[in-house]
Design an enzyme around this catalytic site. Structure first.
Site, mmCIF file in Angstrom:
data_model
loop_
_atom_site.group_PDB
_atom_site.id
_atom_site.type_symbol
_atom_site.label_atom_id
_atom_site.label_comp_id
_atom_site.label_asym_id
_atom_site.label_seq_id
_atom_site.Cartn_x
_atom_site.Cartn_y
_atom_site.Cartn_z
ATOM 1 C CE LYS A 51 1.310 -5.995 0.494
ATOM 2 N NZ LYS A 51 2.020 -5.616 1.696
ATOM 3 C CE LYS A 74 -2.448 -2.501 9.919
ATOM 4 N NZ LYS A 74 -1.054 -2.521 9.505
ATOM 5 C CE LYS A 101 6.435 -5.694 3.741
ATOM 6 N NZ LYS A 101 4.988 -5.534 3.509
ATOM 7 N N GLY A 145 0.835 -1.207 0.000
ATOM 8 C CA GLY A 145 0.000 0.000 0.000
ATOM 9 C C GLY A 145 0.866 1.251 0.000
ATOM 10 C CG ASN A 146 3.368 2.309 3.173
ATOM 11 O OD1 ASN A 146 2.610 3.240 3.385
ATOM 12 N ND2 ASN A 146 3.654 1.411 4.082
HETATM 13 P P1 ADP Z 1 3.888 -2.357 2.821
HETATM 14 O O1 ADP Z 1 2.913 -1.275 2.564
HETATM 15 O O2 ADP Z 1 4.735 -2.640 1.625
HETATM 16 O O3 ADP Z 1 3.299 -3.597 3.442
HETATM 17 P P2 ADP Z 1 5.094 -1.845 5.423
HETATM 18 O O4 ADP Z 1 5.315 -0.458 5.905
HETATM 19 O O5 ADP Z 1 3.989 -2.642 6.042
HETATM 20 O O6 ADP Z 1 4.946 -1.730 3.850
HETATM 21 O O7 ADP Z 1 6.440 -2.709 5.578
HETATM 22 C C1 ADP Z 1 7.676 -2.221 5.092
HETATM 23 C C2 ADP Z 1 8.451 -1.519 6.208
HETATM 24 O O8 ADP Z 1 8.901 -2.471 7.155
HETATM 25 C C3 ADP Z 1 9.715 -0.813 5.797
HETATM 26 O O9 ADP Z 1 9.472 0.467 5.305
HETATM 27 C C4 ADP Z 1 10.521 -0.785 7.111
HETATM 28 O O10 ADP Z 1 10.403 0.476 7.730
HETATM 29 C C5 ADP Z 1 9.817 -1.792 8.007
HETATM 30 N N1 ADP Z 1 10.690 -2.782 8.641
HETATM 31 C C6 ADP Z 1 10.501 -3.260 9.903
HETATM 32 N N2 ADP Z 1 11.419 -4.159 10.223
HETATM 33 C C7 ADP Z 1 12.254 -4.281 9.164
HETATM 34 C C8 ADP Z 1 13.408 -5.093 8.900
HETATM 35 N N3 ADP Z 1 13.892 -5.924 9.807
HETATM 36 N N4 ADP Z 1 14.009 -4.944 7.694
HETATM 37 C C9 ADP Z 1 13.528 -4.096 6.763
HETATM 38 N N5 ADP Z 1 12.425 -3.305 6.954
HETATM 39 C C10 ADP Z 1 11.779 -3.406 8.134
HETATM 40 MG MG MG Z 2 2.295 -3.662 5.310
#
Ligand code: ADP
Ligand code: MG
Length: 306
Positions: free
Chosen positions: A208, A126, A270, A10-11
């Site tokens: 997601k 959440k 993820k 989403g980001n």
């Molecule tokens: P999306 O919208 O793609 O799901 P999220 O914001 O939920 O994005 O997840 C991506 C974010 O996870 C990154 O921007 C980062 O700030 C964060 N993050 C947390 N822990 C980690 C990690 N161990 N390694 C890399 N990124 C991480």
């Molecule tokens: Mg996310």
């Protein structure tokens, strides 16, 4: 040619100018170009996407407007599946036609069954929507709204139960088999429960990434490609001794989860989705950024769980 489920964050499709339609189109076109390139390479793609920032915009609109009834979260989930699905479907269609690829792109409004007894309904964690100052937040909490405080202020928290089953799974598989490029389970799917053999929308959001992992197994994908805003999953993320992960095994990934290296609700789901996908027969799960999608797919960058 391999079948790939691509989950776009989403980001990654976030519109920093608060929903400006021209800006949104530009961002979507950029995403569609990356996806089209993967399809041009000969891969069979099934697409899904996040919706957090977009649901946030709708929540802000209905809270600020006050003229119409606020809609529940399942309805906002469906709205954003339609909006993002429409934009991606059209843009991807245009990109493919430019390249002379004659494949139909279709968005499936997808419901996902969750467990109504999931502990997440009792203790929601959440955060969603706008930030509030202390005074407004206290007032909302007195009305029974659950909230948490972080660095930027107070936010509402809602349930985020795990996905159990994709309601439209069979029709998604059928369309994929017939050669369509399917966009499905946007925002993790619209959360529903099964009650007396009927489906009923619930006030929740589904991660997601977890639904993407499930869908990847369901459509028999070889690869799950999760595109976000960082090029790698890392150990000691954001610290001086940060280590970007390349190829890791399931055992290593499990250990890093236990050691708490991945952000809850951001990177952790993820990795969990990757683990679940590999355990149920998938070949490889890749986590990287949207602009590195192709190099990551070729093994040049990103984090690969095998
Ligand atoms: P999306 O919208 O793609 O799901 P999220 O914001 O939920 O994005 O997840 C991506 C974010 O996870 C990154 O921007 C980062 O700030 C964060 N993050 C947390 N822990 C980690 C990690 N161990 N390694 C890399 N990124 C991480
Ligand atoms: Mg996310």
């Amino acid at each position: 040619m391999s079948r790939i489920v691509i989950a776009v964050g989403g980001n990654a499709i976030l519109n920093p100018s608060r929903g400006n339609p021209l800006e949104q189109q530009r961002i979507i076109d950029n995403t569609a170009s990356e996806i089209a390139q993967i399809i041009r390479e000969g891969h069979d793609v099934v697409l899904t996407h996040g919706n957090g920032p977009q649901v946030g915009n709708l929540l802000a609109m209905q809270e600020e407007c006050g003229l119409v009834h606020a809609q529940p979260l399942d309805v906002l989930g469906a709205q954003t599946q339609g909006m993002i699905g429409y934009l991606l479907q059209q843009s991807l269609d245009n990109r493919l036609k430019e390249s002379g690829i004659n494949r139909q792109v279709v968005t499936i409004l997808t419901q996902v069954i969750v467990d109504e007894f999931c502990s997440s309904f009792k203790t929601p964690t959440k955060p969603i929507g706008l930030y509030y100052d202390e005074e407004k937040a206290q007032k909302m909490m007195r009305q029974g709204i659950k909230m948490i405080k972080d660095k930027k202020g107070f936010r509402k928290v809602v349930a985020s139960p795990a996905p159990v089953k994709i309601v439209e799974e069979n029709i998604i598989k059928k369309l994929v088999r017939e050669g369509a490029i399917v966009i499905a389970a946007g925002g993790g799917g619209v959360p529903v429960i099964e009650k007396e053999e009927k489906l009923l929308g619930v006030e929740a959001v589904i991660d997601k990434d977890l639904t993407a992992g499930m869908m990847a197994s369901a459509v028999g994908a070889e690869v799950l490609l999760i595109l976000t805003d960082v090029e790698h999953a890392s150990l000691n993320y954001g610290k001086e001794n940060q280590v970007n992960l390349g190829e890791i095994s399931v055992t290593e990934a499990e250990r890093y989860v236990k050691e708490g290296h991945f952000g809850k609700g951001s990177m952790e789901p993820k990795i969990l989705a990757a683990l679940r996908f590999i355990r149920s027969g998938g070949k490889m799960a890749i986590i990287s950024s949207l602009d590195k999608a192709l190099p990551a797919l070729c093994g040049g960058t990103g984090t690969r769980v095998v």
